[in-house]
Design a protein around this motif. Structure first.
Motif, PDB file in Angstrom:
ATOM      1  N   LEU A   1       0.843  -1.193   0.000  1.00  0.00           N
ATOM      2  CA  LEU A   1       0.000   0.000   0.000  1.00  0.00           C
ATOM      3  C   LEU A   1       0.877   1.242   0.000  1.00  0.00           C
ATOM      4  CD1 LEU A   1      -2.896  -0.827   2.514  1.00  0.00           C
ATOM      5  CD2 LEU A   1      -2.910  -0.962   0.026  1.00  0.00           C
ATOM      6  N   ARG A   2       0.372   2.303  -0.604  1.00  0.00           N
ATOM      7  CA  ARG A   2       1.132   3.548  -0.695  1.00  0.00           C
ATOM      8  C   ARG A   2       0.553   4.566   0.288  1.00  0.00           C
ATOM      9  NH1 ARG A   2       4.351   4.426  -5.141  1.00  0.00           N
ATOM     10  NH2 ARG A   2       3.738   6.608  -5.335  1.00  0.00           N
TER      11      ARG A   2
ATOM     12  N   GLU B   1       6.270  11.133  -0.270  1.00  0.00           N
ATOM     13  CA  GLU B   1       5.842  12.499   0.010  1.00  0.00           C
ATOM     14  C   GLU B   1       4.905  12.970  -1.089  1.00  0.00           C
ATOM     15  OE1 GLU B   1       8.360  16.285  -0.284  1.00  0.00           O
ATOM     16  OE2 GLU B   1       8.411  15.856   1.871  1.00  0.00           O
ATOM     17  N   VAL B   2       3.802  13.629  -0.702  1.00  0.00           N
ATOM     18  CA  VAL B   2       2.862  14.194  -1.668  1.00  0.00           C
ATOM     19  C   VAL B   2       2.593  15.641  -1.290  1.00  0.00           C
ATOM     20  CG1 VAL B   2       1.745  11.982  -2.155  1.00  0.00           C
ATOM     21  CG2 VAL B   2       0.823  13.452  -0.360  1.00  0.00           C
ATOM     22  N   SER B   3       2.061  16.367  -2.234  1.00  0.00           N
ATOM     23  CA  SER B   3       1.747  17.772  -2.004  1.00  0.00           C
ATOM     24  C   SER B   3       0.245  18.015  -2.168  1.00  0.00           C
ATOM     25  CB  SER B   3       2.524  18.667  -2.981  1.00  0.00           C
ATOM     26  OG  SER B   3       2.159  20.023  -2.804  1.00  0.00           O
TER      27      SER B   3
ATOM     28  N   ARG C   1     -10.551  20.013  -2.378  1.00  0.00           N
ATOM     29  CA  ARG C   1     -11.009  18.672  -2.729  1.00  0.00           C
ATOM     30  C   ARG C   1     -10.260  18.145  -3.961  1.00  0.00           C
ATOM     31  NH1 ARG C   1     -15.249  14.905  -2.198  1.00  0.00           N
ATOM     32  NH2 ARG C   1     -14.441  13.121  -3.352  1.00  0.00           N
ATOM     33  N   ARG C   2      -9.994  18.998  -4.917  1.00  0.00           N
ATOM     34  CA  ARG C   2      -9.259  18.571  -6.114  1.00  0.00           C
ATOM     35  C   ARG C   2      -7.822  18.173  -5.763  1.00  0.00           C
ATOM     36  NH1 ARG C   2     -11.389  23.235 -10.350  1.00  0.00           N
ATOM     37  NH2 ARG C   2     -13.496  22.374 -10.643  1.00  0.00           N
TER      38      ARG C   2
ATOM     39  N   GLN D   1      -4.783   9.734  -6.538  1.00  0.00           N
ATOM     40  CA  GLN D   1      -4.402   9.056  -7.772  1.00  0.00           C
ATOM     41  C   GLN D   1      -3.069   8.324  -7.599  1.00  0.00           C
ATOM     42  OE1 GLN D   1      -6.205   8.915 -10.780  1.00  0.00           O
ATOM     43  NE2 GLN D   1      -7.813   9.754  -9.449  1.00  0.00           N
ATOM     44  N   ALA D   2      -2.274   8.791  -6.610  1.00  0.00           N
ATOM     45  CA  ALA D   2      -0.927   8.239  -6.426  1.00  0.00           C
ATOM     46  C   ALA D   2      -0.792   7.386  -5.179  1.00  0.00           C
ATOM     47  CB  ALA D   2       0.087   9.383  -6.366  1.00  0.00           C
ATOM     48  N   VAL D   3      -1.658   7.605  -4.167  1.00  0.00           N
ATOM     49  CA  VAL D   3      -1.497   6.881  -2.902  1.00  0.00           C
ATOM     50  C   VAL D   3      -2.848   6.338  -2.444  1.00  0.00           C
ATOM     51  CG1 VAL D   3       0.462   8.312  -2.211  1.00  0.00           C
ATOM     52  CG2 VAL D   3      -1.841   8.943  -1.465  1.00  0.00           C
TER      53      VAL D   3
END
Length: 484
Positions: free
Chosen positions: A254-255, A292-294, A382-383, A390-392
């Motif tokens: 899992l991401r 890491e995500v933003s 929300r966007r 989409q990535a995690v």
């Protein structure tokens, strides 16, 4: 012990429901004078319900999943025949003629009500200090707050006076007190749980959820209260999965996305940051891929919230006019004067402040500049979440920027109080499920919580990740016995 373990003991006869309830009522009687957790204690009702469960078991009848288990309910959820005050003078003597959907489901499952818990007045606050019936104290350190607005429900579980409780979460009012009190707190997806019978604060944000000693117990409570309700038009008509079935499954592969903006936020306590980063490392050790995500507009959530929530509150609280029910000022010379005085005397300072902010934001000439603009920013937030998911699979942040602060520390600084919700608010604005799980302690011995955020209606995966972390980290293994 988990709810499942208690249930096995009750079913085998190792302990009776009456004995279990009496144990918790004894704990309540010992702790509440110091903590002020309960607005109303329903000891007689609890004993009668426990005796009924014992009689059913003796007769060989099947028992509900929560049969005989002592539960506490935040006092903004309507309970038929039991006062529901919202910790406000406005509703001090209000006794609902009906039961909220969530509490009705708890009682049908066999749950036993031990009492209604204290909260910030009308759920507006972050410390449970704005209650008309006195502040609640943190069981870990009585000089500190338990968080809010559901501080009473969090402190009830932490102090051992119930096995689980219900709270409501508009901008973090379950997760932040869960973090401050060292318990698990879950805010479900908006619409996953009925709001019928919840006294409204901000209708597009409010959601009911559980507090528990562990993730498995939170899953059990959610299993009972989730599901469609024709009485609530915002409640989603979707099937409820088995939330306990996947708890023990591995999270390898899992991401988990660590939101960069949360760890760069102003005011984040270094001890909190280090503890939550350690939690991320623990998830990586379990086989999850931590990246890491933003979410660029994450920290814009607090300004957005404090336009939308007060605006909705000003509309929802307009019904309290002293005419049909609630507090009514005496000896007013006219209807207008009676209404004005009733609201001025019935509402506390924080509630009045938020009504005034909301009324201003909705007023002619300002609604486009404030309320409409805030809703547009809400869409952008929300966007950002949609892009991240989409990535995690799950997102990770601290639950609160700090540990529980001292009582009275923010009494003259509402903005400092509001900033305590910086990390929890975005999930409400996006309608996403989120959970706080204990991840450590400060040097002063106060609990720290890590927040996990899931995608819409993905509570099952959220609970799975939270449970796997909880079992591996075992933060509460050496928790001291709280002394009252």
């Amino acid at each position: 012990m988990t709810i499942s373990a208690w249930r096995q003991q009750l079913q085998s006869g190792e302990i009776s429901a009456r004995e279990l309830v009496d144990q918790h009522l004894k704990r309540l009687a010992a702790s509440d004078p110091a903590l002020n957790v309960y607005v109303e204690v329903t000891a007689e009702r609890a004993r009668l319900e426990a005796d009924r469960v014992d009689a059913l078991r003796a007769a060989g009848e099947s028992l509900g999943p929560l049969a005989g288990l002592p539960l506490a309910i935040k006092d903004n959820l309507c309970t038929k025949g039991v006062r529901t005050t919202c910790s406000s003078r406005m509703l001090e003597h209000f006794v609902p003629p009906y039961e909220s959907t969530v509490t009705e489901r708890l009682w049908k499952a066999g749950g036993v009500l031990v009492g209604k818990t204290n909260l910030d007045e009308f759920a507006m606050g972050g410390s449970t200090e704005t209650s008309a019936f006195g502040a609640t104290r943190n069981p870990w350190n009585k000089d500190h707050v338990p968080g809010g607005s559901s501080g009473g429900s969090a402190a009830a579980v932490a102090s051992g006076s119930c096995l689980a409780s219900l709270g409501s979460d508009t901008g973090g009012s379950i997760r932040q007190p869960a973090s401050f009190c060292g318990v698990v707190g879950l805010k479900p997806t908006y619409g996953r749980v009925s709001r019928w019978g919840l006294v409204a604060f901000a209708s597009s944000l409010d959601q009911v959820g559980p507090f528990a000693n562990n993730v498995a117990d939170a899953a059990e409570i959610l299993q009972v209260i989730a599901g469609p309700d024709p009485r609530d038009s915002t409640c989603l008509n979707v099937d409820v999965p088995d939330y306990t079935a996947g708890l023990t499954e591995s999270i390898a592969g899992l991401r988990v996305g660590v939101i960069r903006e949360c760890f760069d936020a102003d005011g984040l306590d270094p001890e909190v940051k280090a503890s939550v980063q350690s939690a991320a490392q623990q998830l990586a050790a379990l086989g999850a891929e931590v990246v890491e995500v933003s979410c660029p507009r994450f920290t814009d959530g607090i300004a957005t919230y404090y336009v939308i929530a007060p605006s909705e509150a000003s509309a929802n609280l307009a019904r309290y006019d002293g005419v049909k029910y609630g507090f009514r000022a005496e000896d007013a010379e006219s209807l207008a004067a009676m209404t004005s005085r009733s609201r001025a005397e019935g509402f506390g300072a924080e509630v009045q402040r938020r009504i005034l902010i909301g009324t201003y934001a909705l007023s002619a000439g300002y609604v486009d500049a404030y309320y409409k603009k805030a809703q547009q920013v809400r869409t952008l937030i929300r966007r950002d979440f949609d892009a991240a998911f989409q990535a995690v699979d799950v997102l990770l942040t601290p639950t609160a920027p700090s540990t529980a602060f001292r009582a009275g520390a923010h009494a003259d600084d509402p903005l400092a109080m509001y900033l305590g919700d910086l990390l929890t608010i975005p999930a409400n604005l996006a309608g996403l499920p989120a959970i706080s799980v204990p991840c450590g302690f400060s040097k002063a011995g106060l609990p720290i919580g890590v927040q996990l955020i899931g995608n819409v209606l993905d509570e099952a995966r959220l609970l799975q990740v939270a449970h796997q972390y909880e079992q591996a980290a075992d933060v509460m293994a050496n928790r001291p016995e709280l002394d009252f």
